[in-house]
Design a protein around this motif. Structure first.
Motif, PDB file in Angstrom:
ATOM      1  N   ASN A   1       0.830  -1.194   0.000  1.00  0.00           N
ATOM      2  CA  ASN A   1       0.000   0.000   0.000  1.00  0.00           C
ATOM      3  C   ASN A   1       0.870   1.251   0.000  1.00  0.00           C
ATOM      4  O   ASN A   1       1.483   1.580   0.997  1.00  0.00           O
ATOM      5  CB  ASN A   1      -0.919  -0.004   1.221  1.00  0.00           C
ATOM      6  N   GLY A   2       0.931   1.907  -1.129  1.00  0.00           N
ATOM      7  CA  GLY A   2       1.595   3.198  -1.186  1.00  0.00           C
ATOM      8  C   GLY A   2       3.034   3.151  -1.671  1.00  0.00           C
ATOM      9  O   GLY A   2       3.757   2.191  -1.460  1.00  0.00           O
ATOM     10  N   ARG A   3       3.386   4.224  -2.311  1.00  0.00           N
ATOM     11  CA  ARG A   3       4.724   4.365  -2.876  1.00  0.00           C
ATOM     12  C   ARG A   3       5.792   4.486  -1.791  1.00  0.00           C
ATOM     13  O   ARG A   3       6.926   4.056  -1.974  1.00  0.00           O
ATOM     14  CB  ARG A   3       4.735   5.594  -3.777  1.00  0.00           C
ATOM     15  N   ALA A   4       5.445   5.047  -0.663  1.00  0.00           N
ATOM     16  CA  ALA A   4       6.423   5.281   0.404  1.00  0.00           C
ATOM     17  C   ALA A   4       7.063   3.969   0.874  1.00  0.00           C
ATOM     18  O   ALA A   4       8.271   3.931   1.140  1.00  0.00           O
ATOM     19  CB  ALA A   4       5.773   6.001   1.582  1.00  0.00           C
ATOM     20  N   SER A   5       6.280   2.913   0.961  1.00  0.00           N
ATOM     21  CA  SER A   5       6.821   1.618   1.387  1.00  0.00           C
ATOM     22  C   SER A   5       7.824   1.086   0.373  1.00  0.00           C
ATOM     23  O   SER A   5       8.867   0.539   0.747  1.00  0.00           O
ATOM     24  CB  SER A   5       5.698   0.602   1.583  1.00  0.00           C
TER      25      SER A   5
ATOM     26  N   ARG B   1       3.807  -0.696   9.635  1.00  0.00           N
ATOM     27  CA  ARG B   1       4.513  -0.022   8.544  1.00  0.00           C
ATOM     28  C   ARG B   1       5.781  -0.781   8.176  1.00  0.00           C
ATOM     29  O   ARG B   1       6.052  -1.039   7.005  1.00  0.00           O
ATOM     30  CB  ARG B   1       4.865   1.407   8.948  1.00  0.00           C
TER      31      ARG B   1
ATOM     32  N   GLN C   1       5.148  -4.067   6.452  1.00  0.00           N
ATOM     33  CA  GLN C   1       4.823  -3.846   5.045  1.00  0.00           C
ATOM     34  C   GLN C   1       6.096  -3.574   4.243  1.00  0.00           C
ATOM     35  O   GLN C   1       6.261  -4.076   3.135  1.00  0.00           O
ATOM     36  CB  GLN C   1       3.853  -2.679   4.892  1.00  0.00           C
TER      37      GLN C   1
END
Length: 67
Positions: free
Chosen positions: A5-9, A46, A49
């Motif tokens: 979920n999400g580019r940050a990961s 977080r 992930q």
């Protein structure tokens, strides 16, 4: 099936791979465990992930269906 979920990961996973190489997944798991032990469930999730993202980015073979 793994969902990231999400580019940050993915960005964080890439940074870990650049810094730790093959040990990046161990580093992510260590950080997740540290936050779990501290009772910080948000950061624990977080880093778990990010750990999964590292595993996916380090795969050599294609997994699943290609579209």
């Amino acid at each position: 099936m793994q969902i990231i979920n999400g580019r940050a990961s993915l960005e964080e996973a890439s940074l870990l791979i650049a810094a730790f190489g093959e040990d990046a997944v161990v580093e992510a798991a260590t950080r997740a465990d540290r936050f779990r032990d501290a009772g910080d469930i948000d950061l624990f999730c977080r880093w778990r992930q990010i750990e999964r993202a590292v595993e996916l980015l380090q795969l050599q073979d294609v997994v699943g269906e290609l579209h």
